[in-house]
Design a protein around this motif. Structure first.
Motif, PDB file in Angstrom:
ATOM      1  N   ARG A 162       0.836  -1.207   0.000  1.00 17.22           N
ATOM      2  CA  ARG A 162       0.000   0.000   0.000  1.00 17.22           C
ATOM      3  C   ARG A 162       0.869   1.255   0.000  1.00 17.22           C
ATOM      4  NH1 ARG A 162      -3.016  -3.040   3.771  1.00 17.22           N
ATOM      5  NH2 ARG A 162      -2.018  -1.897   5.485  1.00 17.22           N
ATOM      6  N   GLN A 163       1.946   1.228   0.820  1.00 15.14           N
ATOM      7  CA  GLN A 163       2.824   2.398   0.852  1.00 15.14           C
ATOM      8  C   GLN A 163       3.552   2.591  -0.468  1.00 15.14           C
ATOM      9  OE1 GLN A 163       5.422   1.945   4.189  1.00 15.14           O
ATOM     10  NE2 GLN A 163       3.806   2.247   5.724  1.00 15.14           N
ATOM     11  N   LEU A 164       3.965   1.445  -1.127  1.00  9.35           N
ATOM     12  CA  LEU A 164       4.616   1.572  -2.440  1.00  9.35           C
ATOM     13  C   LEU A 164       3.663   2.158  -3.480  1.00  9.35           C
ATOM     14  CD1 LEU A 164       6.644  -1.769  -2.607  1.00  9.35           C
ATOM     15  CD2 LEU A 164       7.571   0.539  -2.448  1.00  9.35           C
ATOM     16  N   LEU A 202       3.468   5.737  -2.781  1.00 10.28           N
ATOM     17  CA  LEU A 202       4.698   6.402  -3.195  1.00 10.28           C
ATOM     18  C   LEU A 202       4.758   6.559  -4.711  1.00 10.28           C
ATOM     19  CD1 LEU A 202       7.433   7.538  -2.345  1.00 10.28           C
ATOM     20  CD2 LEU A 202       8.367   5.239  -2.500  1.00 10.28           C
ATOM     21  N   GLU A 203       4.330   5.515  -5.446  1.00  7.77           N
ATOM     22  CA  GLU A 203       4.329   5.634  -6.904  1.00  7.77           C
ATOM     23  C   GLU A 203       3.399   6.751  -7.366  1.00  7.77           C
ATOM     24  OE1 GLU A 203       3.319   1.803  -8.318  1.00  7.77           O
ATOM     25  OE2 GLU A 203       5.292   0.909  -7.892  1.00  7.77           O
ATOM     26  N   GLY A 204       2.268   6.841  -6.679  1.00  7.48           N
ATOM     27  CA  GLY A 204       1.344   7.935  -7.036  1.00  7.48           C
ATOM     28  C   GLY A 204       1.983   9.287  -6.774  1.00  7.48           C
ATOM     29  N   LYS A 205       2.665   9.416  -5.632  1.00 10.66           N
ATOM     30  CA  LYS A 205       3.304  10.703  -5.329  1.00 10.66           C
ATOM     31  C   LYS A 205       4.448  10.983  -6.301  1.00 10.66           C
ATOM     32  CE  LYS A 205       2.119  11.049  -0.446  1.00 10.66           C
ATOM     33  NZ  LYS A 205       1.320  12.259  -0.646  1.00 10.66           N
ATOM     34  N   GLU A 206       5.178   9.921  -6.731  1.00 10.11           N
ATOM     35  CA  GLU A 206       6.245  10.133  -7.712  1.00 10.11           C
ATOM     36  C   GLU A 206       5.680  10.641  -9.038  1.00 10.11           C
ATOM     37  OE1 GLU A 206       8.390   6.522  -8.049  1.00 10.11           O
ATOM     38  OE2 GLU A 206       9.647   6.876  -6.271  1.00 10.11           O
ATOM     39  N   ARG A 207       4.558  10.051  -9.430  1.00 13.74           N
ATOM     40  CA  ARG A 207       3.936  10.521 -10.671  1.00 13.74           C
ATOM     41  C   ARG A 207       3.498  11.986 -10.550  1.00 13.74           C
ATOM     42  NH1 ARG A 207       1.841   5.172 -10.589  1.00 13.74           N
ATOM     43  NH2 ARG A 207      -0.047   5.900  -9.523  1.00 13.74           N
ATOM     44  N   GLU A 208       2.939  12.309  -9.370  1.00 11.00           N
ATOM     45  CA  GLU A 208       2.546  13.706  -9.163  1.00 11.00           C
ATOM     46  C   GLU A 208       3.767  14.620  -9.177  1.00 11.00           C
ATOM     47  OE1 GLU A 208       0.455  13.838  -5.526  1.00 11.00           O
ATOM     48  OE2 GLU A 208      -1.269  12.650  -6.213  1.00 11.00           O
TER      49      GLU A 208
END
Length: 507
Positions: A108-110, A113-119
């Motif tokens: 869930r955290q990954l 994190l992937e969503g935040k990296e995309r943002e």
């Protein structure tokens, strides 16, 4: 006649029949006895068989019981093992569940994190587009300009850094040389012996002075003639002064006087006998001191005459410094410095011990002691590099080996060590006083102590005047001031001590 024969035959037949009947009866009895014996034997065998059977049965039952006990123990162990395995299985199952839960949480955290990296990438592209619009340069063009400017700055910094490194390397080479010398000094420390040209001989009472002088001074004249020492008997209570420039003579006179006073028989013949005996004892002691010195230093194969000269150093001094102590100290310094430089430490130690043997020969010709010591070493088959080191330690001859400068430097170190020689003792004491007074000049300092021959300065401050943080600053300030204002060998450790004490009185 015939009748007689018939009667005899009949009698024989009747006797034979009787005998046969008796034989049959005896045979029947024998058979019955054998039957009884067989029956008894049979019964005995039956009894033995039964006893054997009972014993085997008991043994079998015991084995069965032991086997059953082992089986029960094994079964108990298996049950315990099964219980442990069950517990371990439960623990592993619990950990597996925890790991599964942690993995799900990590997933869930990954994902977050992937969503935040995309943002973040989207925001970075947006900012980059805005910067390109404002500056009128693409990202590649801006990167090239930045790289070029960084190259110029890096070249300038690199040149400055290279110059600094070159200067530091020059200073470091000098520092390393000094460090080797300082390490050699600090690793060797011997007691300093200062000898005078007089020896005070103590006696129990002043009455003994008259016996030592003798009738019309004959005893004291005989003693002076036998020892070559001037004996001064004055008003000093319970003391006689022995004066001579040669410490060996003074030692012979002192020991002779001691034996004469202890024995009580003091007259010219006895004096000559005792002096001769003591002179032999001192010669033996000189040889023994030389042997002991070479053994202590691990030096082997010296010529006996060189060993005697080394022992004789015990009774000689140079500028107030005992010559044997100086030679031992120089030998240890030479070995230490040679090992620091990767040279032969044994040869250096040997040359250091022998470097001043030119000061103690018996004939003492008019030659510099270094040259005389070199000739003595050559005479007694020392190696050329050691002879050269002995002769060159005061630059009388040219140095041919690397051991020679080591001996020269270590000889200077031993002589210049604080407190080693009388001519610099006052300067040494003054330096220690200056150290203490320098620290006392700071506010809040109560007491100062220079210890370990000036290598450590302990500063005691008042707990009510200086706090813990200020003690660190005080230690740093004192160290900096000592560096700037004083000259000293090695390094000085400054220890600031701050104590809080509570004192009460029970009345």
């Amino acid at each position: 006649m015939i009748l007689t024969i018939i009667v005899g035959v009949a009698a024989l037949l009747a006797g034979a029949g009787g005998c046969y009947a008796v034989f049959k009866i005896n045979e029947k009895k024998a058979q019955e006895e054998r039957k009884q014996e067989l029956e008894l034997l049979k019964q005995k065998k039956m009894i033995e068989a039964k006893e054997r059977f009972i014993a085997l049965k008991a043994e079998h039952e015991q084995q069965v019981q032991q086997r059953n006990a082992k089986l029960q123990a094994a079964e108990s162990k298996l049950q315990q093992r099964e219980l442990q395995l069950n517990q371990r299985h439960s623990e592993l199952q619990r950990k597996a569940n925890e790991n599964e839960a942690a993995r799900e949480n990590l997933d869930r955290q990954l994902a977050l994190l992937e969503g935040k990296e995309r943002e973040l990438e989207a925001a970075h592209r947006q900012v980059q587009e805005q910067l390109e619009t404002v500056s009128g340069l693409s990202a590649e063009q801006a990167k090239e300009q930045l790289v070029e400017s960084l190259k110029d700055e890096a070249k300038t910094a690199a040149m400055s850094y290279i110059n600094d490194i070159m200067e530091e390397a020059k200073m470091t080479a000098n520092k390393e040389a000094k460090k080797i010398v300082i390490k050699s000094i600090q690793r060797v420390a011997t007691e300093t012996a200062i000898e005078n040209s007089v020896t005070v001989f103590h006696i129990d009472s002043d009455e003994m002075k008259g016996r030592i002088i003798g009738r019309e001074g004959r005893n004291i004249r005989a003693l002076e003639a036998a020892t070559g020492v001037e004996i001064i008997v004055d008003d000093t209570p319970e003391a006689i002064v022995l004066s001579a420039f040669d410490p060996v003579r003074r030692e012979i006179a002192r020991l002779s006087l001691h034996q004469l006073v202890t024995d009580g028989r003091i007259h010219p013949a006895r004096i000559e006998e005792v002096v001769n005996k003591v002179r032999k004892q001192v010669e033996e002691e000189i040889i023994e001191v030389g042997k002991r010195t070479t053994i202590d230093l691990g030096i082997h194969g010296l010529h006996p005459e060189l060993i005697r000269l080394v022992g004789k150093m015990k009774y000689r001094s140079s500028y107030g410094q005992n010559l044997l102590q100086h030679a031992r100290e120089t030998a240890n310094l030479c070995a230490t410095m040679a090992s620091e430089l990767g040279l032969n430490a044994k040869k250096a130690k040997r040359a250091g011990l022998l470097h001043d043997i030119g000061k103690v020969p018996d004939d003492e010709p008019e030659l510099p002691h270094a040259i005389l010591g070199m000739r003595l070493a050559e005479k007694y088959k020392e190696k050329p590099d050691i002879c050269n080191a002995i002769g060159a330690h005061h630059d009388e001859v040219e140095m041919d080996t690397l051991i020679a400068p080591i001996v020269q430097v270590c000889d200077a170190i031993s002589g210049a060590r604080p407190g080693a020689r009388r001519e610099i003792v006052e300067a040494y004491i003054k330096r220690l006083n200056d150290l203490e007074n320098l620290a006392l000049s700071y506010p809040g300092v109560l007491k100062t102590y220079a210890i370990q021959a000036g290598r450590e300065l302990r500063v005691i401050v008042g707990a009510d005047k200086i706090d813990d943080k200020a003690t660190e600053m005080l230690s740093f300030d004192i160290a900096k001031k000592i560096q700037d204002e004083m000259t000293y060998p090695g390094q000085v450790k400054i220890t600031v001590i701050r104590e809080t004490r509570a004192v009460s009185y029970a009345k």
